[in-house]
Scaffold this motif. Structure first.
Motif, PDB file in Angstrom:
ATOM      1  N   ALA A 140     -19.756 -15.343  39.197  1.00  0.00           N
ATOM      2  CA  ALA A 140     -19.968 -14.557  40.411  1.00  0.00           C
ATOM      3  C   ALA A 140     -19.178 -15.122  41.592  1.00  0.00           C
ATOM      4  CB  ALA A 140     -21.449 -14.501  40.740  1.00  0.00           C
ATOM      5  N   GLN A 141     -19.006 -16.429  41.644  1.00  0.00           N
ATOM      6  CA  GLN A 141     -18.268 -17.058  42.739  1.00  0.00           C
ATOM      7  C   GLN A 141     -16.815 -16.574  42.779  1.00  0.00           C
ATOM      8  OE1 GLN A 141     -18.119 -21.361  42.601  1.00  0.00           O
ATOM      9  NE2 GLN A 141     -17.991 -21.454  44.832  1.00  0.00           N
ATOM     10  N   TYR A 142     -16.280 -16.197  41.624  1.00  0.00           N
ATOM     11  CA  TYR A 142     -14.905 -15.729  41.544  1.00  0.00           C
ATOM     12  C   TYR A 142     -14.808 -14.251  41.142  1.00  0.00           C
ATOM     13  CZ  TYR A 142     -13.248 -20.441  42.357  1.00  0.00           C
ATOM     14  OH  TYR A 142     -12.985 -21.652  42.927  1.00  0.00           O
ATOM     15  N   GLY A 143     -15.902 -13.477  41.327  1.00  0.00           N
ATOM     16  CA  GLY A 143     -15.819 -12.027  41.235  1.00  0.00           C
ATOM     17  C   GLY A 143     -16.324 -11.316  40.004  1.00  0.00           C
ATOM     18  N   SER A 144     -16.996 -11.978  39.075  1.00  0.00           N
ATOM     19  CA  SER A 144     -17.462 -11.297  37.860  1.00  0.00           C
ATOM     20  C   SER A 144     -18.823 -10.635  38.067  1.00  0.00           C
ATOM     21  CB  SER A 144     -17.586 -12.281  36.702  1.00  0.00           C
ATOM     22  OG  SER A 144     -18.145 -11.619  35.574  1.00  0.00           O
ATOM     23  N   PRO A 145     -18.967  -9.375  37.619  1.00  0.00           N
ATOM     24  CA  PRO A 145     -20.267  -8.715  37.700  1.00  0.00           C
ATOM     25  C   PRO A 145     -21.165  -8.986  36.488  1.00  0.00           C
ATOM     26  CG  PRO A 145     -18.636  -7.160  36.923  1.00  0.00           C
ATOM     27  CD  PRO A 145     -17.910  -8.466  37.193  1.00  0.00           C
ATOM     28  N   SER A 203     -15.381 -24.591  47.647  1.00  0.00           N
ATOM     29  CA  SER A 203     -15.208 -23.552  46.642  1.00  0.00           C
ATOM     30  C   SER A 203     -15.714 -22.247  47.234  1.00  0.00           C
ATOM     31  CB  SER A 203     -16.020 -23.878  45.400  1.00  0.00           C
ATOM     32  OG  SER A 203     -15.559 -25.067  44.840  1.00  0.00           O
ATOM     33  N   PRO A 204     -15.204 -21.107  46.834  1.00  0.00           N
ATOM     34  CA  PRO A 204     -14.164 -20.917  45.838  1.00  0.00           C
ATOM     35  C   PRO A 204     -12.798 -21.356  46.358  1.00  0.00           C
ATOM     36  CG  PRO A 204     -14.775 -18.810  46.782  1.00  0.00           C
ATOM     37  CD  PRO A 204     -15.695 -19.836  47.364  1.00  0.00           C
ATOM     38  N   LYS A 205     -11.933 -21.700  45.439  1.00  0.00           N
ATOM     39  CA  LYS A 205     -10.590 -22.162  45.774  1.00  0.00           C
ATOM     40  C   LYS A 205      -9.693 -20.969  46.104  1.00  0.00           C
ATOM     41  CE  LYS A 205     -11.502 -26.453  44.837  1.00  0.00           C
ATOM     42  NZ  LYS A 205     -11.566 -27.463  45.859  1.00  0.00           N
ATOM     43  N   GLU A 206      -8.838 -21.162  47.105  1.00  0.00           N
ATOM     44  CA  GLU A 206      -7.882 -20.130  47.487  1.00  0.00           C
ATOM     45  C   GLU A 206      -6.584 -20.360  46.727  1.00  0.00           C
ATOM     46  OE1 GLU A 206      -5.674 -18.397  51.478  1.00  0.00           O
ATOM     47  OE2 GLU A 206      -7.161 -19.993  51.685  1.00  0.00           O
ATOM     48  N   THR A 233      -2.123 -28.479  34.203  1.00  0.00           N
ATOM     49  CA  THR A 233      -2.561 -29.333  35.310  1.00  0.00           C
ATOM     50  C   THR A 233      -4.077 -29.222  35.331  1.00  0.00           C
ATOM     51  OG1 THR A 233      -2.269 -27.495  36.871  1.00  0.00           O
ATOM     52  CG2 THR A 233      -0.486 -29.120  36.749  1.00  0.00           C
ATOM     53  N   GLY A 234      -4.762 -30.195  35.830  1.00  0.00           N
ATOM     54  CA  GLY A 234      -6.222 -30.178  35.767  1.00  0.00           C
ATOM     55  C   GLY A 234      -6.863 -30.275  37.132  1.00  0.00           C
ATOM     56  N   ARG A 235      -6.910 -29.178  37.842  1.00  0.00           N
ATOM     57  CA  ARG A 235      -7.509 -29.168  39.184  1.00  0.00           C
ATOM     58  C   ARG A 235      -8.895 -28.535  39.133  1.00  0.00           C
ATOM     59  NH1 ARG A 235      -3.413 -31.262  41.583  1.00  0.00           N
ATOM     60  NH2 ARG A 235      -1.300 -30.519  41.239  1.00  0.00           N
ATOM     61  N   THR A 236      -9.749 -28.962  40.030  1.00  0.00           N
ATOM     62  CA  THR A 236     -11.100 -28.424  40.115  1.00  0.00           C
ATOM     63  C   THR A 236     -11.043 -26.911  40.306  1.00  0.00           C
ATOM     64  OG1 THR A 236     -11.855 -30.483  41.103  1.00  0.00           O
ATOM     65  CG2 THR A 236     -13.285 -28.561  41.376  1.00  0.00           C
ATOM     66  N   HIS A 237     -11.763 -26.182  39.480  1.00  0.00           N
ATOM     67  CA  HIS A 237     -11.863 -24.717  39.516  1.00  0.00           C
ATOM     68  C   HIS A 237     -10.540 -24.017  39.212  1.00  0.00           C
ATOM     69  CE1 HIS A 237     -15.885 -24.145  41.738  1.00  0.00           C
ATOM     70  NE2 HIS A 237     -15.827 -25.387  41.292  1.00  0.00           N
ATOM     71  N   GLN A 238      -9.567 -24.732  38.692  1.00  0.00           N
ATOM     72  CA  GLN A 238      -8.243 -24.152  38.479  1.00  0.00           C
ATOM     73  C   GLN A 238      -8.261 -22.907  37.604  1.00  0.00           C
ATOM     74  OE1 GLN A 238      -5.148 -26.768  36.992  1.00  0.00           O
ATOM     75  NE2 GLN A 238      -4.041 -25.051  36.107  1.00  0.00           N
ATOM     76  N   ILE A 239      -8.855 -22.992  36.419  1.00  0.00           N
ATOM     77  CA  ILE A 239      -8.860 -21.850  35.507  1.00  0.00           C
ATOM     78  C   ILE A 239      -9.585 -20.676  36.152  1.00  0.00           C
ATOM     79  CG2 ILE A 239      -9.687 -20.974  33.281  1.00  0.00           C
ATOM     80  CD1 ILE A 239      -9.296 -23.835  32.171  1.00  0.00           C
ATOM     81  N   ARG A 240     -10.718 -20.939  36.757  1.00  0.00           N
ATOM     82  CA  ARG A 240     -11.509 -19.888  37.394  1.00  0.00           C
ATOM     83  C   ARG A 240     -10.708 -19.191  38.494  1.00  0.00           C
ATOM     84  NH1 ARG A 240     -16.904 -22.859  39.059  1.00  0.00           N
ATOM     85  NH2 ARG A 240     -17.555 -20.730  39.539  1.00  0.00           N
ATOM     86  N   ALA A 241     -10.056 -19.978  39.339  1.00  0.00           N
ATOM     87  CA  ALA A 241      -9.297 -19.423  40.459  1.00  0.00           C
ATOM     88  C   ALA A 241      -8.046 -18.684  39.983  1.00  0.00           C
ATOM     89  CB  ALA A 241      -8.932 -20.533  41.435  1.00  0.00           C
ATOM     90  N   GLN A 242      -7.352 -19.237  38.988  1.00  0.00           N
ATOM     91  CA  GLN A 242      -6.151 -18.577  38.488  1.00  0.00           C
ATOM     92  C   GLN A 242      -6.487 -17.246  37.818  1.00  0.00           C
ATOM     93  OE1 GLN A 242      -4.001 -22.287  36.769  1.00  0.00           O
ATOM     94  NE2 GLN A 242      -2.402 -20.828  37.281  1.00  0.00           N
ATOM     95  N   PHE A 243      -7.571 -17.196  37.059  1.00  0.00           N
ATOM     96  CA  PHE A 243      -7.933 -15.942  36.411  1.00  0.00           C
ATOM     97  C   PHE A 243      -8.376 -14.894  37.429  1.00  0.00           C
ATOM     98  CE2 PHE A 243      -7.123 -17.887  32.494  1.00  0.00           C
ATOM     99  CZ  PHE A 243      -7.069 -16.886  31.539  1.00  0.00           C
ATOM    100  N   LYS A 244      -9.020 -15.314  38.494  1.00  0.00           N
ATOM    101  CA  LYS A 244      -9.354 -14.361  39.564  1.00  0.00           C
ATOM    102  C   LYS A 244      -8.066 -13.799  40.163  1.00  0.00           C
ATOM    103  CE  LYS A 244     -11.434 -13.688  44.047  1.00  0.00           C
ATOM    104  NZ  LYS A 244     -12.015 -14.296  45.224  1.00  0.00           N
ATOM    105  N   LEU A 245      -7.093 -14.669  40.444  1.00  0.00           N
ATOM    106  CA  LEU A 245      -5.818 -14.234  41.017  1.00  0.00           C
ATOM    107  C   LEU A 245      -5.099 -13.259  40.075  1.00  0.00           C
ATOM    108  CD1 LEU A 245      -3.933 -14.673  43.493  1.00  0.00           C
ATOM    109  CD2 LEU A 245      -2.790 -16.432  42.141  1.00  0.00           C
ATOM    110  N   LEU A 246      -5.249 -13.448  38.765  1.00  0.00           N
ATOM    111  CA  LEU A 246      -4.643 -12.557  37.779  1.00  0.00           C
ATOM    112  C   LEU A 246      -5.418 -11.246  37.619  1.00  0.00           C
ATOM    113  CD1 LEU A 246      -3.758 -15.183  35.018  1.00  0.00           C
ATOM    114  CD2 LEU A 246      -2.143 -13.963  36.506  1.00  0.00           C
ATOM    115  N   LEU A 263     -13.619 -15.967  28.633  1.00  0.00           N
ATOM    116  CA  LEU A 263     -14.093 -14.628  28.339  1.00  0.00           C
ATOM    117  C   LEU A 263     -13.949 -13.799  29.613  1.00  0.00           C
ATOM    118  CD1 LEU A 263     -15.365 -13.232  25.865  1.00  0.00           C
ATOM    119  CD2 LEU A 263     -17.594 -13.747  26.852  1.00  0.00           C
ATOM    120  N   THR A 264     -13.182 -12.692  29.518  1.00  0.00           N
ATOM    121  CA  THR A 264     -12.927 -11.828  30.670  1.00  0.00           C
ATOM    122  C   THR A 264     -13.148 -10.370  30.280  1.00  0.00           C
ATOM    123  OG1 THR A 264     -10.571 -11.692  30.122  1.00  0.00           O
ATOM    124  CG2 THR A 264     -11.236 -13.412  31.670  1.00  0.00           C
ATOM    125  N   GLU A 265     -13.201  -9.504  31.283  1.00  0.00           N
ATOM    126  CA  GLU A 265     -13.354  -8.077  31.029  1.00  0.00           C
ATOM    127  C   GLU A 265     -12.018  -7.442  30.653  1.00  0.00           C
ATOM    128  OE1 GLU A 265     -15.216  -4.122  33.189  1.00  0.00           O
ATOM    129  OE2 GLU A 265     -14.897  -5.924  34.358  1.00  0.00           O
TER     130      GLU A 265
END
Length: 142
Positions: A105-110, A43-46, A84-97, A23-25
């Motif tokens: 909040a760790q990856y930028g959601s208000p 974390s957070p993953k770069e 691929t199944g890496r720790t925090h992968q989905i969270r980090a990739q969606f932040k990058l997108l 779920l994203t904005e």
């Protein structure tokens, strides 16, 4: 060894597929995404769009996205196939997108989901051979 192995009645069960809903904005670009994650225990993953020495490839496919209205908020629910199944992968990739997950909040959601420690990431389907089990998250936004 498969990262999707589990024990049931002393037998190994291999999960053939797992799909996730996020779920994203904003609506993310659908299709295949390849990014690279810095090797780190923290974390957070770069993440990076560019391949870097010793960075780990992270692959996922955004299959579809649909609008979701929760209370007075409008969001986008996207269905994800994790390749691929890496720790925090989905969270980090969606932040990058540019589409951090709701309540992450760790990856930028208000945004926050009330009375819950959950972020906007849910297992939406699990499949074994010829059987599929669909799961429906109960979203609530404050």
């Amino acid at each position: 060894y498969s990262p999707h192995e589990g024990l049931y009645s002393k037998k190994i069960i291999h999960i053939a597929s797992i799909l996730f809903s996020v779920l994203t904005e904003k609506e993310p670009q659908q299709g295949y995404h390849l990014h690279y994650m810095a090797p780190s225990e923290r974390s957070p993953k770069e993440m990076s769009f560019e391949k870097k020495e010793k960075w780990l490839p992270c692959e996922l496919k955004i299959e579809n996205s649909n609008p979701v209205v929760l209370g007075k908020h409008s969001f986008v629910e996207s269905r994800i196939q994790l390749l691929t199944g890496r720790t925090h992968q989905i969270r980090a990739q969606f932040k990058l997108l540019g589409c951090p997950l709701i309540k992450d909040a760790q990856y930028g959601s208000p945004y926050r989901l009330p009375d819950s420690q959950s972020i906007g990431l849910f297992c939406s389907e699990v499949g074994w051979a010829d059987k599929r089990y669909e799961l429906k998250p109960d979203y609530q936004i404050s």
